[in-house]
Enzyme design. Structure first.
Site, short mmCIF file in Angstrom:
data_model
loop_
_atom_site.label_atom_id
_atom_site.label_comp_id
_atom_site.label_asym_id
_atom_site.label_seq_id
_atom_site.Cartn_x
_atom_site.Cartn_y
_atom_site.Cartn_z
CG ASP A 163 10.11 37.41 9.58
OD1 ASP A 163 10.15 37.44 8.43
OD2 ASP A 163 9.53 38.26 10.32
CE1 TYR A 169 8.76 43.93 8.10
CE2 TYR A 169 7.24 43.73 10.02
CZ TYR A 169 8.02 43.08 8.94
OH TYR A 169 8.00 41.65 9.18
CG HIS A 198 9.98 32.83 6.36
ND1 HIS A 198 11.09 33.78 5.79
CD2 HIS A 198 9.26 33.89 7.06
CE1 HIS A 198 10.73 34.93 6.38
NE2 HIS A 198 9.81 35.07 7.07
#
Length: 436
Positions: free
Chosen positions: A226, A359, A413
């Site tokens: 991730d 982000y 994930h």
């Protein structure tokens, strides 16, 4: 309103995660106060700006009572109009989670578990970095730097810490032992929140290189999935002295717009999964990349909103998790308690918005420097429950120095969190050739 600089919303939606990412310190102040304000105990190494301080997690009873009160005071939306997750996290799931969180979940259990591990903080580049540092009892253990992602945290690696550092106690060999360093990304967990812009994966990588240097490690390896994959990739491109190799479990280049062949059935399946994520699974990515402050009000004010936002991460693991709160068997290690450990950590440290800003930082880079080529060996594990299962051909195209590739039978994930023993086996295998 038209964006005047940086990537557009359309660009981020098309490029996916890569564009969005490409002893006691006691937090007893107001709920959501920065962990950086907590008092630290005795210095254990170095002095001045380089000092490393022991740390223990501790929240007041009033903070835990306030959390329960806020959960109980949730104002719920109306029920979704479809029978699946197409409109988002389903109301029944969110209400079942809230009920369990308020009436059965025990934060003190997790706090005690966390505090059994050696934790520290140290100031690097103006930020107090929190990290777990577990040294192996075995001679010649290889230092391993493990970086978490979003909406994960240090919680991801806790159940893998024992097998990684003490393999003989978990069916392994002493020659597979690691010294384990698990830092909290700035703005996550117990690390302090940056007060200036610029903390993208490249700056984090530089901080990690300084951390490992400060700990005295002259040779080490690094792992990430991730957002942790972006940081680990950046670390390899930075090529600090001592970094011997990296291991990843997410191929960010495929989510970042890179073009790969789709000739085989495996490649076609991967391409279809990437397209699906970019078209239906990346709404959170656009919000984090362009308006983290806006979603931050909900993430900071409402525990139910925080939980729903984190459960909406569109992966196989979290789809299974939603069913767990409705009584289904958990996906591997992703039990209700383990997942609420992670969500509670975000809530109690008030890091919903600061974690989302990573982000934004990555979508608004402050440096246009072209990334350097990776020269160290790269290991890659393509777990079947990942957003997409990366074909070896795609991984080799991104990382020409690939020296280990495997497709485990299960796992998703959040590989270390979901399948800690299987993840441990992958990390051991990936780095075995680098121990000489």
């Amino acid at each position: 309103m038209t964006e005047t600089s940086g990537p557009t919303r359309r660009t981020v939606l098309q490029t996916g995660v890569a564009a969005g990412i490409a002893v006691a310190a006691t937090a007893t102040g107001a709920l959501g106060s920065s962990p950086a304000s907590a008092a630290a105990a005795t210095t254990t190494t170095a002095s001045g700006a380089n000092k490393i301080r022991p740390f223990r997690a501790s929240f007041s009873n009033s903070q835990l009572l306030e959390l329960r009160h806020r959960i109980g005071s949730t104002r719920w939306p109306s029920r979704e109009l479809v029978k699946d997750r197409e409109q988002g996290v389903q109301l029944a799931t969110a209400q079942a989670l809230a009920k369990y969180w308020k009436t059965k979940y025990d934060w003190r259990r997790f706090e005690a578990k966390l505090n059994k591990l050696p934790q520290f903080t140290t100031e690097i580049d103006g930020v107090d970095v929190h990290f777990i540092h577990v040294r192996s009892p075995h001679k010649d253990a290889l230092p391993l730097l493990a970086t978490h992602g979003w909406p994960g945290s240090i919680v991801e690696f806790l159940d893998a810490a024992g097998p990684l550092t003490n393999p003989t106690a978990h069916g392994g060999k002493a020659s597979d032992a690691f010294h384990l360093v698990i830092p909290s990304i700035p703005g996550y967990g117990f690390s302090s929140q940056p007060t200036v812009t610029g903390w993208d994966q490249n700056r984090i990588a530089k901080a990690w290189a300084e951390l490992m240097k400060r700990l005295g490690y002259t040779k080490y390896v690094a792992q990430g999935g991730d957002a942790g994959a972006a940081v680990t990739d950046a670390l390899a491109r930075l090529a600090p002295a001592g970094l011997a190799g990296i291991h990843l479990n997410l191929l960010l280049s495929a989510l970042g717009g890179a073009q790969f062949p789709a000739a085989t059935a495996e490649e076609q399946a991967a391409k279809a999964a990437v397209t699906l994520f970019q078209t239906t699974g990346s709404a959170y990515l656009s919000e984090h990349s362009f308006r983290p402050e806006t979603i931050g009000y909900a993430l900071t004010d409402s525990p139910a909103a925080l939980a729903a936002w984190m459960l909406d991460h569109d992966t196989d693991s979290y789809n299974k998790l939603s069913k767990t709160f409705l009584g289904a068997s958990p996906s591997g290690n992703l039990t209700r308690d383990h997942v609420l450990d992670n969500i509670s950590l975000y809530w109690l440290t008030g890091t919903g918005v600061s974690s989302a800003r990573l982000y934004w930082e990555s979508a608004h880079p402050q440096s246009a420097t072209a990334p350097a080529a990776i020269k160290v060996p790269v290991g890659f594990s393509a777990f079947p429950g990942e957003i997409f299962q990366a074909p070896r051909s795609w991984v080799e195209a991104t990382y020409p120095t690939l020296n280990y590739y495997n497709k485990p039978a299960k796992g998703g994930h959040f590989a270390a969190w979901e399948e800690p023993l299987l993840f441990t086996d992958e990390v051991r295998a990936a780095f075995r050739s680098l121990r000489k």
